[in-house]
Design a protein around this motif. Sequence first.
Motif, PDB file in Angstrom:
ATOM      1  N   TYR A 248       1.333   5.983  11.981  1.00 32.31           N
ATOM      2  CA  TYR A 248       0.450   5.015  11.528  1.00 32.31           C
ATOM      3  C   TYR A 248       0.972   4.205  10.254  1.00 32.31           C
ATOM      4  CZ  TYR A 248      -3.064   6.790  14.730  1.00 32.31           C
ATOM      5  OH  TYR A 248      -3.393   7.171  15.894  1.00 32.31           O
ATOM      6  N   LYS A 250       1.764   2.185   6.948  1.00 33.86           N
ATOM      7  CA  LYS A 250       0.896   2.246   5.383  1.00 33.86           C
ATOM      8  C   LYS A 250       1.452   1.000   4.513  1.00 33.86           C
ATOM      9  CE  LYS A 250      -0.589   5.315   1.815  1.00 33.86           C
ATOM     10  NZ  LYS A 250      -0.627   6.562   1.276  1.00 33.86           N
ATOM     11  N   GLN A 251       0.866  -0.221   4.859  1.00 29.23           N
ATOM     12  CA  GLN A 251       1.284  -1.266   4.127  1.00 29.23           C
ATOM     13  C   GLN A 251       0.377  -2.256   3.580  1.00 29.23           C
ATOM     14  OE1 GLN A 251       4.016  -3.217   7.107  1.00 29.23           O
ATOM     15  NE2 GLN A 251       5.616  -1.639   7.143  1.00 29.23           N
ATOM     16  N   SER A 252       0.521  -2.896   2.372  1.00 28.66           N
ATOM     17  CA  SER A 252      -0.445  -3.811   2.036  1.00 28.66           C
ATOM     18  C   SER A 252       0.286  -5.124   1.189  1.00 28.66           C
ATOM     19  CB  SER A 252      -1.434  -3.082   1.344  1.00 28.66           C
ATOM     20  OG  SER A 252      -2.389  -4.208   0.677  1.00 28.66           O
ATOM     21  N   GLY A 253       0.384  -6.016   1.592  1.00 27.63           N
ATOM     22  CA  GLY A 253       0.959  -7.338   0.699  1.00 27.63           C
ATOM     23  C   GLY A 253       2.427  -6.788   0.719  1.00 27.63           C
ATOM     24  N   THR A 254       2.940  -6.978  -0.602  1.00 24.36           N
ATOM     25  CA  THR A 254       4.059  -6.913  -0.971  1.00 24.36           C
ATOM     26  C   THR A 254       4.177  -5.541  -2.068  1.00 24.36           C
ATOM     27  OG1 THR A 254       4.183  -8.229  -2.720  1.00 24.36           O
ATOM     28  CG2 THR A 254       4.952  -9.071  -0.607  1.00 24.36           C
ATOM     29  N   LEU A 256       2.727  -2.596  -1.380  1.00 25.95           N
ATOM     30  CA  LEU A 256       2.531  -1.339  -0.634  1.00 25.95           C
ATOM     31  C   LEU A 256       3.423  -1.373   0.508  1.00 25.95           C
ATOM     32  CD1 LEU A 256       1.609   1.703  -0.549  1.00 25.95           C
ATOM     33  CD2 LEU A 256      -0.312   0.989   0.621  1.00 25.95           C
ATOM     34  N   GLN A 257       4.645  -0.734   0.540  1.00 22.70           N
ATOM     35  CA  GLN A 257       5.476  -0.983   1.688  1.00 22.70           C
ATOM     36  C   GLN A 257       5.987   0.419   2.190  1.00 22.70           C
ATOM     37  OE1 GLN A 257       5.887  -3.652   3.706  1.00 22.70           O
ATOM     38  NE2 GLN A 257       4.600  -4.876   2.451  1.00 22.70           N
ATOM     39  N   SER A 258       5.255   1.332   2.354  1.00 26.76           N
ATOM     40  CA  SER A 258       5.521   2.755   2.696  1.00 26.76           C
ATOM     41  C   SER A 258       5.855   2.867   4.217  1.00 26.76           C
ATOM     42  CB  SER A 258       4.436   3.573   2.473  1.00 26.76           C
ATOM     43  OG  SER A 258       4.680   5.155   2.793  1.00 26.76           O
ATOM     44  N   SER A 260       5.961   4.423   8.190  1.00 29.11           N
ATOM     45  CA  SER A 260       4.554   4.825   8.799  1.00 29.11           C
ATOM     46  C   SER A 260       4.605   6.459   8.854  1.00 29.11           C
ATOM     47  CB  SER A 260       5.009   4.495  10.431  1.00 29.11           C
ATOM     48  OG  SER A 260       4.777   2.880  10.589  1.00 29.11           O
TER      49      SER A 260
END
Length: 344
Positions: A248, A250-254, A256-258, A260
């Motif tokens: 799954y 795991k990202q949010s905007g710029t 948090l770019q982890s 999956s």
Amino acid sequence: MKRYKYFIGIDVSKLTLDFAIMNVEKLIYHKKIANDDTAIASMLVELKEINGFKLSNSVFGMEHTGIYSNKILSILERKKANIVYENPTHIKNSLGNLRGKNDKLDSIRIATYLKKLKDDLRLWQGKRKIIQELASLVALRDRLARTKRALKTPLKEDHLFVSTKFAIQNEKFSSRTINGLEADIHILDETINLLCLSDPKIKRMMDIITSIPCVGHFTALQMIITSNEFETISSPKQFAAYAGLAPYPKQSGTGLQSRSRVSNIANKKMKTLLHTCAMLSNRFVPEMQAYFKRKTEIEGKPKMLVFNAIRSKLVLRVFSCIKQNRLYTKDYDYTSEKLTQEIT
């Protein structure tokens, strides 16, 4: 799509059941009863006295509580009631921030959950008696095997860190218990095997799944039990999520770019069995060896990521063969199958 008028939340405990009955507008009433057949039957008679109440326009919901739910599930199944048997975490997360906890509140929250998601409820499907028996025997075997390991592992360590005299003495005092456990496990294995052979449907599924290289009998049986003969979990995507194989994002905007990752919410036992199959495939199946080498050495992928992909490949093979009711063959001709589907 069924239109429900009554939503019955049931909080299950060892000795009692809390019933919260709601209609489309509000909570009607709450009642606590004993967790036994007589009290449950009386409660169902009492429910029928509610104006407009029918089993067909009502849905009963409860959380997974293991064997404590068996009596109420059995009675409701015989009555052909609509049942939702849901994971407690799923119910809790769907209702937002919750404060306080007791049996009455929990039953009301389950009823609220049923009412809130009335158009998207997934009804529980009961398992055949033989599947229930196999699940019980497999669970017992697991407990015996864990007990045996809990005894044998310290005995091995004694030879490294305890005097020889004490180590031999400990082995002597434990030997009859360990031998008894091993004998019971052997009898259980024979009983489980005979049960599988006695049912044509299960035997056919076992033959199909174990025809896939490096997938053993125990893994095959566990997949049949957990998927309810591939009826409750009917697609490889669902099974991958259930066994913790599906990654799954795991990202949010710029910020948090982890990459999956797989979820920690999974059937860990099933995941472990599939991982063992994946490791054996990497050792003994040439195409899997080539795949693992290409992904890790040439493309630089993490080893565990590739092992997870192999586990998913095995699940896909299982579901494909089960769906087509055929044994696994390495060079299967999918073209002929597609042509057959187009003709029919």
